[in-house]
Structure formats: structure tokens, C-alpha cells
Design a protein around this motif. Structure first.
Motif, short mmCIF file in Angstrom:
data_model
loop_
_atom_site.label_atom_id
_atom_site.label_comp_id
_atom_site.label_asym_id
_atom_site.label_seq_id
_atom_site.Cartn_x
_atom_site.Cartn_y
_atom_site.Cartn_z
N GLU A 253 52.62 35.90 -42.39
CA GLU A 253 54.00 36.14 -42.82
C GLU A 253 54.99 35.79 -41.69
OE1 GLU A 253 54.86 40.17 -44.14
OE2 GLU A 253 56.90 39.61 -44.72
N ARG B 121 55.23 32.09 -41.40
CA ARG B 121 56.05 31.49 -42.47
C ARG B 121 57.54 31.66 -42.18
NH1 ARG B 121 52.84 33.85 -46.19
NH2 ARG B 121 54.39 35.48 -46.61
N SER C 203 55.91 42.99 -40.37
CA SER C 203 56.32 41.69 -39.81
C SER C 203 57.65 41.81 -39.06
CB SER C 203 56.47 40.65 -40.92
OG SER C 203 55.21 40.37 -41.47
#
Ligand SMILES: [Zn+2]
Length: 261
Positions: free
Chosen positions: A225, A228, A197
């Protein structure tokens, strides 16, 4: 003659938002290259006979002739440049332009020119319906927009100790504005971030052209991810801006009292 001509000005614009007012009018929030975000009223635009009608749809790139008004400027003429037709008929894509427009509307101040942000808006709308992974397009847009509006997250030096960040596991992301190195991470309130990520965030930040991002495949896990992390950062910025706007409004009231009394 001269006077009335002085009151007119031309600009390109994309309508981010619209609110119906009165019987047939509409107030538009427009994003323009040379004036940034402005609001203008389109008189009679909801009448079938209006010559403005089809040229002032949301998320359409238009050429406008505006007239200065006392409170709001008036849209006098409108001509469509690009209707971004690709996403209009696809129910899976319909909310993308709403999100793209809303984020720009909420993050940008009024009357502050930012031609690169206008270009980013056009590029992003143009990619909706063409991007292989439309959610990745949104993540790219978020990071690029954050950078252009002065909220660029730091992805190359630790936010705390300023050490250059190595491509390793054990990093964390802080909503204070970037990535924290594995040594500092345990001492901070920050969210752990996987190496994959972290790399995706760097790719999205450094790629001014979406073509470079579109070549890459990102798994659902990594996609979630990244989403988020960026969501929490955006949330933090929007709440902070809201608080400072409320504080400023309050501060003005405080100042206004002794002046008026
Ligand atoms: Zn550090």
C-alpha cells in the motif's frame, strides 16, 4: 601554468548513469555534493589500459579531478572511495542501485548543489544489502529524497482544511501533495489510506537515520500500500515536471522568434 590549473577542480561524486560514445569514451551523469548533478566525459575509459577504468563504475563513490571543457567537463583523474561492494554480486539486489540512481537523476535539476541529497544517496547505497527489508529502504529513500528536493508530502495537516491529522482510519492520500482528513476525504479525488500505512509514511518521513526504520517490521500488505501511494505521487511529480520542462522549451521558442526575425 596558472591558467591550466584554474581549469581543474576536485569533487567527490557518484556516477548515476553512463552512455558510451565514440570508440572508447563515456559520458557520465555524476552526482556531487557541491555542484549537484553534472555531466562529464571520461576519455578512453573503455580501453583496458585506462587508468580511470575501475574508478568510474556506476554507483561507486569516487574522488575526481575534472577539467573544464567547452561543452562538457573532462574527468582527468579518479580514485575510488567506496565501491559499495555488498550489492555487486547479489543478483537479487542488482536493480536497487539502478532505481536509487534513476530516481535522483530524474527528480534533480542540473548544477544545483544539494549536499544532503548527496549524503542521502551515499546512505541509501550503503544500506542496500544490509537493510532487513530492502523495499522499505526504497520507500524511506523516496520520502527523504522528496523532502530534500522540495516535494515533501504533507502528513501532519489536512491538505484541504489544514486541521491537524489524528491517527485514525478514514484518511486519504492525494497526489496533490499529502494526506486529507476523514471529513474532507469524500469530497476529493484521493486514494483511501489505512491507518497502518499512514503511520509508516510518517515514520519514514521523520526518520533521518535509516537505523530507526530498520528496527520496524512492515507486513507485505502495508508495504504494498505504501509503495502504491508513493509510486502514484512520484509519477504525478515526474509527469508535472516533464510538462513544465516542455512548456518552458516551447515558451523559449516563442520568445526566440521575434528576437531573431
Ligand atoms: Zn480536512
Amino acid at each position: 601554468m596558472e591558467r591550466s590549473r584554474d581549469k581543474l577542480y576536485r569533487t567527490e561524486a557518484v556516477a548515476l548513469r553512463r552512455v558510451d560514445v565514440g570508440e572508447a569514451d563515456r559520458i557520465l551523469t555524476l552526482y556531487t555534493p557541491q555542484f549537484g548533478k553534472i555531466r562529464a566525459i571520461a576519455k578512453g575509459v573503455r580501453r583496458l589500459t585506462s587508468h580511470l577504468g575501475g574508478h568510474l563504475e556506476l554507483f561507486t563513490r569516487s574522488k575526481l579531478l575534472l577539467a573544464k571543457g567547452r561543452d562538457l567537463d573532462y574527468v582527468s583523474q579518479a580514485e575510488t572511495v567506496d565501491p559499495f561492494i555488498v550489492f555487486r554480486d547479489d543478483p537479487n539486489l542488482i536493480w536497487y542501485p539502478y532505481y536509487i540512481a534513476e530516481l535522483l537523476d530524474r527528480l534533480s535539476a542540473d548544477n544545483l548543489a544539494n549536499p544532503p541529497a548527496y549524503q542521502l544517496l551515499l546512505d541509501t547505497l550503503g544500506w542496500v544489502g544490509r537493510a532487513k527489508e530492502p523495499d522499505l529502504l526504497l520507500r524511506w529513500y523516496e520520502l527523504q529524497l522528496l523532502g530534500l528536493l522540495g516535494y515533501r508530502p504533507e502528513l501532519h495537516r489536512c491538505l484541504i482544511c489544514k486541521t491537524p491529522l489524528e491517527p485514525d482510519e478514514g484518511h486519504a492520500f492525494s497526489v496533490q501533495g499529502g494526506v486529507i482528513c476523514p471529513t474532507c476525504a469524500p469530497t476529493q479525488r484521493a486514494t483511501a489510506i489505512s491507518l497502518a500505512s499512514f503511520k509508516v509514511l510518517r515514520l519514514l518521513q521523520r526518520s533521518a537515520d535509516y537505523r530507526e526504520v530498520d528496527k520496524v517490521h512492515v507486513s507485505d500488505t502495508i508495504g504494498s500500500e505504501v509503495k502504491r501511494i508513493l509510486n502514484s505521487y512520484l509519477q504525478y511529480i515526474l509527469e508535472r515536471e516533464l510538462r513544465s520542462a516542455q512548456f518552458l522549451a516551447h515558451a523559449h521558442e516563442e520568445i526566440a522568434v521575434p528576437i531573431n526575425s
